[in-house]
Design a protein around this motif. Structure first.
Motif, PDB file in Angstrom:
ATOM      1  N   SER A   1       0.823  -1.193   0.000  1.00 25.38           N
ATOM      2  CA  SER A   1       0.000   0.000   0.000  1.00 25.38           C
ATOM      3  C   SER A   1       0.864   1.252   0.000  1.00 25.38           C
ATOM      4  O   SER A   1       1.808   1.359   0.787  1.00 25.38           O
ATOM      5  CB  SER A   1      -0.912  -0.006   1.226  1.00 25.38           C
ATOM      6  N   LEU A   2       0.535   2.201  -0.892  1.00 22.61           N
ATOM      7  CA  LEU A   2       1.215   3.487  -0.929  1.00 22.61           C
ATOM      8  C   LEU A   2       0.183   4.596  -0.769  1.00 22.61           C
ATOM      9  O   LEU A   2      -0.600   4.852  -1.681  1.00 22.61           O
ATOM     10  CB  LEU A   2       1.965   3.673  -2.260  1.00 22.61           C
ATOM     11  N   PRO A   3       0.133   5.273   0.380  1.00 19.96           N
ATOM     12  CA  PRO A   3      -0.759   6.419   0.536  1.00 19.96           C
ATOM     13  C   PRO A   3      -0.167   7.651  -0.140  1.00 19.96           C
ATOM     14  O   PRO A   3       1.030   7.917  -0.020  1.00 19.96           O
ATOM     15  CB  PRO A   3      -0.840   6.603   2.060  1.00 19.96           C
ATOM     16  N   LEU A   4      -0.986   8.403  -0.886  1.00 18.09           N
ATOM     17  CA  LEU A   4      -0.511   9.552  -1.651  1.00 18.09           C
ATOM     18  C   LEU A   4      -1.348  10.786  -1.345  1.00 18.09           C
ATOM     19  O   LEU A   4      -2.539  10.685  -1.018  1.00 18.09           O
ATOM     20  CB  LEU A   4      -0.574   9.268  -3.155  1.00 18.09           C
ATOM     21  N   LEU A   5      -0.729  11.952  -1.476  1.00 14.53           N
ATOM     22  CA  LEU A   5      -1.427  13.233  -1.368  1.00 14.53           C
ATOM     23  C   LEU A   5      -1.035  14.069  -2.573  1.00 14.53           C
ATOM     24  O   LEU A   5       0.118  14.484  -2.716  1.00 14.53           O
ATOM     25  CB  LEU A   5      -1.058  13.955  -0.068  1.00 14.53           C
ATOM     26  N   ASN A   6      -1.989  14.306  -3.456  1.00 21.75           N
ATOM     27  CA  ASN A   6      -1.754  15.042  -4.696  1.00 21.75           C
ATOM     28  C   ASN A   6      -2.374  16.430  -4.580  1.00 21.75           C
ATOM     29  O   ASN A   6      -3.596  16.575  -4.536  1.00 21.75           O
ATOM     30  CB  ASN A   6      -2.352  14.267  -5.876  1.00 21.75           C
ATOM     31  N   LYS A   7      -1.542  17.460  -4.544  1.00 24.74           N
ATOM     32  CA  LYS A   7      -2.021  18.836  -4.410  1.00 24.74           C
ATOM     33  C   LYS A   7      -2.105  19.551  -5.763  1.00 24.74           C
ATOM     34  O   LYS A   7      -2.025  20.776  -5.830  1.00 24.74           O
ATOM     35  CB  LYS A   7      -1.094  19.613  -3.476  1.00 24.74           C
ATOM     36  N   SER A   8      -2.266  18.785  -6.836  1.00 25.53           N
ATOM     37  CA  SER A   8      -2.405  19.383  -8.158  1.00 25.53           C
ATOM     38  C   SER A   8      -3.666  20.242  -8.235  1.00 25.53           C
ATOM     39  O   SER A   8      -4.648  19.995  -7.524  1.00 25.53           O
ATOM     40  CB  SER A   8      -2.462  18.295  -9.232  1.00 25.53           C
ATOM     41  N   GLN A   9      -3.630  21.244  -9.128  1.00 24.84           N
ATOM     42  CA  GLN A   9      -4.781  22.126  -9.347  1.00 24.84           C
ATOM     43  C   GLN A   9      -5.019  22.247 -10.840  1.00 24.84           C
ATOM     44  O   GLN A   9      -4.192  22.807 -11.563  1.00 24.84           O
ATOM     45  CB  GLN A   9      -4.531  23.503  -8.718  1.00 24.84           C
TER      46      GLN A   9
END
Length: 497
Positions: free
Chosen positions: A374-382
């Motif tokens: 499992s890889l938790p990710l946070l993508n702050k793209s706009q």
């Protein structure tokens, strides 16, 4: 670091605010939209919105003195020959990157600029952007020794197998047998010869027959079942397997068997056929007497037209001796490809999942689903609503036991939003690399010497393929061997920085 730098495809970098290259009056660092509207009275409803391709323009003074202007211009021209180019933009809000290709570079003489007279060449440079502003974000799975109490006290979600199509070998074959590693308690297998006079009936569980032992010997990465006996007949069978009702079905079995006998012994593989009411019809057999080394017997047989079920059985018959079996495989085909684990209860991580309810995050118990990473990710793209996800590059390294048909799913808010998988076998010194970058999409298996083979045609086309990472929080689940390495890099992107 200065505000503006350029890097070419060879990795060479030039500073646009140096003594030899003095850049000024930059434009085109923003964003422009083209919006289409549908009018209703005095109201306007947006029907379509697109972003215009950006163009970066700047004026550059070449050379720190007049005598070096032409040489500096020539060096810059050679630098631009290796495209695409990457513009690095650094301000007090951070550093961002954007790729582009040369649109134009003017060439005049010293003092002939249309902007202002100077003792150096003063030219206009224009770069066409081919993507958004981005930063590369990387996540890597690292294995650890789990707390043994997790299995007792950990929080558990009720999982249900939704799709077993991921459990197939390089030939697209699914192993129909259960518990093909015979561990830890032989669940799914029975002891004794199947009923040949009436209906099929379950027999004594194998674990209660102490004459069957789990050998410490390994073969092909799988445990071995070992039988020691004095005389008589014994059998281990897999139970009923549906074969398609009153349809002629071709079945084949792959198994590794070994025998080293002191007496007269026959070891055989058998198919026992039953109708839709589980009544016995007939059986087919392949006998192998006195096998003194590991062999790979392949047994194919055509089922009777009224057969609905088959029981796969390993049978030993003799006076004194031992018999061993490993890695059984049953497929609906006339040939058998490489071994793949069946639908073992203790290998639940291989298929895709649905969840009993939609949790807002995914909880993994490492000591239960050992093949699930499992890889938790946070993508702050706009993306201003114009795009749903960011492209990524996924790298999976092989393991000592080979990584078979790796697959992965992107989960957000309890729902699977993207899936991918490649039907290949990755050895310990190889790695699979899958890129979903629009300008360079591929799936490749790399060798230690840097050579590679394109395996895009072996992607599992029942999946979405070339996954993108959604904005916000998400989790990527990889269904791979628990010793395989997993690395993911995605672009955190902005249209405006």
């Amino acid at each position: 670091m200065s505000m503006l730098q350029l890097t070419n495809a060879r990795g060479e970098t030039v500073d646009l605010n140096s003594e030899k290259l003095f850049a000024n009056t930059p434009t085109g660092l923003g964003v422009q939209f083209t919006n289409t509207y549908s009018q209703y009275e005095t109201y306007f409803k947006t029907t379509k919105s697109t972003v215009a391709q950006g163009q970066f323009q700047i004026y550059i003074l070449f050379g720190d003195v007049e005598s070096q202007a032409y040489q500096t211009f020539s060096d810059f021209a050679q630098f631009l020959a290796y495209q695409p180019l990457t513009l690095t933009y650094t301000t007090d809000s951070g550093t961002w990157y954007r790729d582009g290709r040369l649109n134009s570079l003017t060439k005049t003489e010293i003092g002939g600029s249309t902007v202002f007279a100077t003792d150096r060449i003063n030219e206009s440079f224009t770069l066409e952007f081919i993507n958004n502003w981005y930063n590369n974000k990387t996540a890597e799975y690292k294995s650890y020794d789990p707390d043994p109490n997790l299995g007792t006290y950990g929080k558990i979600y009720g999982n249900q197998i939704a799709d077993t199509s991921t459990q197939i070998n390089s030939q697209g074959q699914q192993n129909q047998l259960v518990n093909t590693e015979f561990s830890p308690d032989f669940s799914g297998w029975n002891i004794g010869v199947p009923n040949t006079s009436g209906k099929f009936s379950q027999t004594t569980p194998l674990s209660s027959d102490t004459s069957w032992l789990l050998s410490s010997e390994k073969f092909g990465g799988s445990n071995v079942i070992l039988k020691t006996y004095g005389s008589g007949t014994s059998s281990i069978n897999s139970g009923l397997i549906p074969i398609g009702g009153n349809v002629l079905s071709i079945v084949a079995i792959e198994a590794y068997s070994s025998s080293n006998y002191n007496g007269t012994v026959t070891a055989s593989l058998r198919f026992y056929y039953y109708d839709s009411n589980q009544n016995y019809i007939s059986y087919a057999a392949k006998d192998n007497a006195k096998i003194f080394s590991w062999t790979r017997p392949i047994f194919s047989a055509t089922s009777p037209s009224n057969a609905a079920y088959v029981v796969v059985s390993f049978v030993t018959n003799g006076s004194v001796g031992t018999s061993s079996y490993s890695q059984p495989m049953l497929v609906f085909d006339t040939t058998v490809g490489d071994y793949v684990q069946g639908l073992e209860y203790n290998h639940m991580a291989t298929p895709a999942y649905t969840y009993a309810y939609a949790p807002y995050y995914v909880y993994i118990e490492a000591n239960r689903n050992t093949n699930e990473q499992s890889l938790p990710l946070l993508n702050k793209s706009q993306y201003f609503g114009l795009q749903k996800g960011s492209p990524c590059i996924i790298t999976i390294g092989g393991s000592p036991t080979d990584t078979l048909s790796p697959s992965w799913s992107v989960i957000q808010n309890g729902s699977i939003v993207a899936t991918d998988g490649v039907l290949v076998s990755i050895s310990e010194n190889q790695k699979l690399v899958v890129s979903s970058y629009p300008e360079d999409q591929y799936a490749r298996v790399y060798n230690p010497d840097g050579s590679y083979a394109d395996v895009s045609q072996l992607q599992d086309f029942t999946k979405t393929n070339f996954v993108q990472i959604p904005e916000g929080e998400s989790t990527v689940l990889f269904y791979v061997d628990n010793q395989a390495t997993v690395n993911l890099t995605f672009k955190e992107e902005r249209l405006l920085v």
